[in-house]
Design an enzyme around this catalytic site. Structure first.
Site, PDB file in Angstrom:
ATOM      1  N   ASP A  34      43.546  35.413  42.609  1.00  0.00           N
ATOM      2  CA  ASP A  34      42.420  35.891  41.966  1.00  0.00           C
ATOM      3  C   ASP A  34      42.050  34.503  40.955  1.00  0.00           C
ATOM      4  O   ASP A  34      42.869  33.558  40.824  1.00  0.00           O
ATOM      5  CB  ASP A  34      42.500  36.912  40.965  1.00  0.00           C
TER       6      ASP A  34
HETATM    7  C1  BGC Z   1      37.791  39.178  40.052  1.00  0.00           C
HETATM    8  C2  BGC Z   1      37.869  39.034  41.575  1.00  0.00           C
HETATM    9  C3  BGC Z   1      36.874  38.145  42.013  1.00  0.00           C
HETATM   10  C4  BGC Z   1      36.982  36.735  41.404  1.00  0.00           C
HETATM   11  C5  BGC Z   1      35.735  35.818  41.917  1.00  0.00           C
HETATM   12  C6  BGC Z   1      37.724  37.689  39.347  1.00  0.00           C
HETATM   13  O1  BGC Z   1      37.611  37.787  38.083  1.00  0.00           O
HETATM   14  O2  BGC Z   1      38.811  39.885  39.527  1.00  0.00           O
HETATM   15  O3  BGC Z   1      37.822  40.303  41.975  1.00  0.00           O
HETATM   16  O4  BGC Z   1      36.867  37.966  43.582  1.00  0.00           O
HETATM   17  O5  BGC Z   1      36.788  36.884  39.922  1.00  0.00           O
HETATM   18  O6  BGC Z   1      34.606  36.186  41.221  1.00  0.00           O
END
Ligand code: BGC
Length: 814
Positions: A233
């Site tokens: 993540d």
């Molecule tokens: C989220 C993810 C997301 C990523 C990129 C994170 O804050 O938890 O689900 O894919 O950001 O935007």
């Protein structure tokens, strides 16, 4: 917990060894970290181009957050969950693949398959269900739909990211059985469906942050045979300890925590084999999505995305109750309709946060009802204020002073006031999250437009943002302040910032010069190069009783009232959990007043996860729309008129009151969140408590009637054949739900649990049979391995967990 260095290479990877051998240590170290926000590092010398990753999951935003490059906005994850329809989930994945290719995206960051453990979880709208089996079935289909079209799926967030409070640091203690029997199940099935990537979560499990956790190796790689890429993540990679763990790609990149990676291999702190393993998996992913060599991406299915979005919204809408008023016009003619509610005109079609996509168009329920019932007179009243903070100025009322076109200019200035970059935009709600604008190097951003109001009066003009802003109206400074941001969570602080406004007198048709300036670089952010601001108008909530009275008056004067209630962007988003399950503002009072004025009231609920509906018994019909995507309005029009039957069944239990909910705790104590309830979440927890919710898991009505005729266990075991008849006067959909029970079990179990499901469709008068597979594993419990307890299991079948007319028994021999 230490992670063993491993050099296991899945067989699919062996042919890539010659490419690996051509790479230097520095090239390999660069490749396992992003090149920037959304792309990986290209290595032309081995024929590797950059791969682009993008959110996801209800559509594909693309590498730029930009209204000039719109995306198909599909219904939310919880709406797809409500469809219970794996075939639809497959086509939904295929539509996402087609969007991905249109936007040059190789890897979609979805589906989100964490579970609805507590209804307070802020990101429930993104996830499918409280049930692992339903989530798993839909996840596998979604993965197939994407990947059969050559685009990688990234099921997320592995694992136990079921709530948002302190999500970067929370240490979740799910317990081994709950982890295996609930939270890992959707991931296991997504991997079984062949997922090419998977996203590791921010949180820790049992004391180890997920990017360093043994769970990445075992069961993911060793037991399930995952041969794809574990993508972190965003910013979740914290240290070099994630290198020996099976964490393959650090995003975004270059990742500060891995800056020293090559050096650490050189001086022997890290093992090169661990790095090679990651590189090989990235090369395999590149090969799969067509980023390696000359082949290019696989051809992608041609899909009518708008039609699919409408179909998915219909299939994801749940008819919670209906005294016969729906479909409109059948019981008695309807010549006038009072449409009421903020969400009728400005429906939320998706939740907030990183999942946001920018649709080309959004069909509101109000416009769709007008179109669907052209012979009826349709009035509109707001009824209650729902919006919290400013909403963007409508495009048709703003003119870009530079071009004369609808929109505004955004100018980036350096410390000396010199112009670095200017772009013409078509929205006053702007997010820079990747893309070309010099957010990292500019000192200020200036947004400039001309606003021509439609009505005269006093409006609350202002901005939402996380940094210091100054707002000038016709040259006069009206706001000069910094909104107070709580926390530093990316989702909360940037994608849903607080607002500041000033009262401004405006005259209809008279243009105002509106200029907003924001200071960059004064925000304490885990990410640099990210900025968001909205210039707009906050709602006037000075006369709430007057709004309700006007709505009740309109309802009294119409044959039927349709009230659209819902949550707002401050209630369901990313980076925080919900504080309660109430509809925001005075919406409950509004519904009560409208029903008192006209008992022929339909309430449409526009929310991504459960809300409390204290007036549920008093209204003629309730349709739950979830966040239905860009065609949500048309879906509601189709359902109200009966052109379509609402196809949804609750993927999650809906409580009558917050206090009744068995699993509520989402707040870590001393950094630790213990899943005390063990294997009992959702309907399992309600059953154990002996409590009745407002609407049980699996519940949902249609427009026809059914009999549940017969159940037969297949001779060779592990499937049941169920026969149902549509006894009504129109074609319809039914969801056959199969639950297992083991009343005298020697181990702790849920009273009942879902083991299989299937959608059936039948014409009026038609009898249909469907075979639902129930593999032995679905009866098993975890004892350190999967164990099927010998003895008799009841299999019970029906239209919800609380209504199970059919029953058969299976005996498992010792
Ligand atoms: C989220 C993810 C997301 C990523 C990129 C994170 O804050 O938890 O689900 O894919 O950001 O935007």
């Amino acid at each position: 917990m230490t992670t063993p260095a491993t050099s296991i290479q899945p067989p699919a990877i062996q042919h890539l060894l010659p490419l690996l051998e051509q790479l230097t240590l520095d090239e390999k170290a660069a490749l396992v970290q992003g090149a920037d926000f959304w792309t990986t590092v290209p290595l032309p010398k081995i024929g590797l181009r950059a791969m682009t990753l993008s959110d996801g999951p209800a559509g594909v935003r693309g590498p730029r957050w930009d209204e000039r490059e719109p995306s198909l906005n599909l219904p939310s994850g919880s709406a797809l969950g409500a469809s219970w329809d794996a075939d639809l989930a497959y086509r939904y994945g295929a539509a996402a693949a087609s969007e991905a290719r249109r936007k040059d995206v190789d890897v979609v960051l979805g589906p989100t398959i964490n579970l609805h453990r507590s209804p307070l979880g802020g990101r429930h709208f993104e996830c499918f269900s409280e049930d692992p089996e339903l989530s798993a079935g839909l996840a596998a289909a979604y993965v197939g739909g994407l990947q059969d079209n050559g685009v990688a799926a990234t099921p997320k967030h592995y694992v136990a990211n079921d709530s948002e409070t302190d999500r970067f640091t929370v240490d979740v203690r799910p317990g081994e059985r709950a982890l295996r029997e609930l939270y890992l199940v959707p991931f296991e099935r997504a991997v079984e469906a062949g997922a090419w990537a998977l996203m590791s979560a921010y949180n820790a499990v049992d004391g180890v942050t997920m990017t360093e956790n043994d769970l990445l190796e075992d069961p993911l790689n060793s037991e399930w045979g995952f041969d794809g890429v574990v993508v972190s993540d965003w910013t979740a990679v914290r240290s070099l300890a994630s290198v020996p763990a099976a964490q393959d790609l650090a995003m975004p990149g270059p990742a500060p925590a891995w800056a020293d990676l090559a050096e650490a291999v050189r001086d022997g702190r890290l093992n090169e084999a661990d790095l090679d393993r990651k590189v090989l998996r990235l090369l395999l992913l590149a090969e799969r999505v067509g980023a390696l060599g000359d082949g290019g991406p696989a051809p992608v299915a041609v899909i009518d995305g708008v039609a699919l979005a409408r179909e998915a919204a219909i299939e994801g809408s749940v008819l919670l109750s209906n005294d016969g008023l729906l479909p409109l016009g059948v019981a008695s003619p309807v010549s006038s309709i009072a449409v009421i509610g903020h969400n009728a005109r400005e429906a939320r079609t998706q939740g907030g946060g990183s999942a946001t996509v920018l649709p080309e168009r959004v069909v509101s329920p109000l416009d769709a009802i007008r179109a669907a019932v052209p012979h009826a007179s349709v009035t509109y009243e707001l009824g209650a204020v729902v919006q919290d903070g400013v909403a963007a100025l409508p495009l048709e009322h703003i003119t870009n002073p530079r071009t004369g076109e609808p929109g505004l200019t955004a100018t980036f200035l350096d410390a000396g006031g010199a112009e670095l970059f200017t772009e013409d935009r078509r929205s006053t709600a702007l997010v820079w999250f990747g893309g070309d604008a010099p957010v990292g190097s500019a000192e200020r951003i200036v947004l400039h437009t001309t606003y021509t109001p439609e009505e005269s009066g006093r409006v609350l003009l202002g901005f939402a943002g996380a940094s210091h802003g100054r707002l000038f109206v016709d040259g006069e400074l009206v706001v000069d302040d910094q909104p107070v941001v709580t926390g530093t969570d990316l989702g909360a602080a940037f994608l849903n910032p607080p607002s500041l406004t000033a009262a401004v007198e405006v005259t209809a048709g008279q243009a105002l010069d509106v200029r907003a300036e924001f200071l960059l670089g004064d925000v304490d952010s885990p990410l640099t190069g990210v900025f968001s601001a909205t210039v707009g108008i906050a709602p006037d909530d000075s006369d709430p009783d007057g709004l309700i009275a006007r709505a009740a008056g309109a309802a009294a004067a119409a044959d039927v009232a349709v009230v659209v209630v819902g949550t707002n962007s401050k209630v369901e988003s990313e980076g925080y959990d919900r504080e309660n399950l109430d509809l925001p503002g005075r919406q409950d009072d509004l519904v009560r007043a409208v029903v008192a004025a006209n008992p022929r009231t339909v309430v449409i609920v526009n929310a991504g996860s459960p809300v409390v509906l204290p007036w549920a018994e008093d209204v003629a019909a309730i349709v739950l729309g979830y966040f239905g995507g860009q065609e949500f309005g048309h879906a509601i029009g189709d359902i109200l008129t009966g052109d379509a039957e609402p196809g949804g069944r609750l993927p999650t239990t809906w409580p009558a009151a917050l206090a009744d909910v068995p699993v509520l705790d989402v707040t870590p104590q001393d950094g630790v969140l213990i899943y005390d309830e063990g294997i009992h979440i959702g309907y399992r927890a309600w059953l154990r408590a002996g409590a009745a919710p407002a609407f049980p898991f699996g519940h949902g009505l249609g427009y026809t009637d059914w009999t549940w005729d017969a159940i037969e266990a297949d001779a060779d075991g592990y499937a049941v054949t169920v026969t149902v008849t549509n006894t009504g006067r129109r074609a319809g959909k039914q969801v056959v739900q199969v639950y297992a029970e083991r009343p005298d079990s020697a181990v702790e179990r849920p009273e009942r649990w879902l083991v299989g499901f299937a959608v059936v469709r039948a014409d009026a008068g038609e009898t249909v049979s469907v075979s639902v597979p129930v593999p032995a594993r679905r009866l098993a419990h975890w004892t350190g391995e999967w164990t099927v307890e010998p003895g008799a299991y009841a299999l019970r079948v029906g239209p919800s967990v609380a209504e199970l007319p059919l029953r058969t028994e299976w005996t498992v021999d010792a």
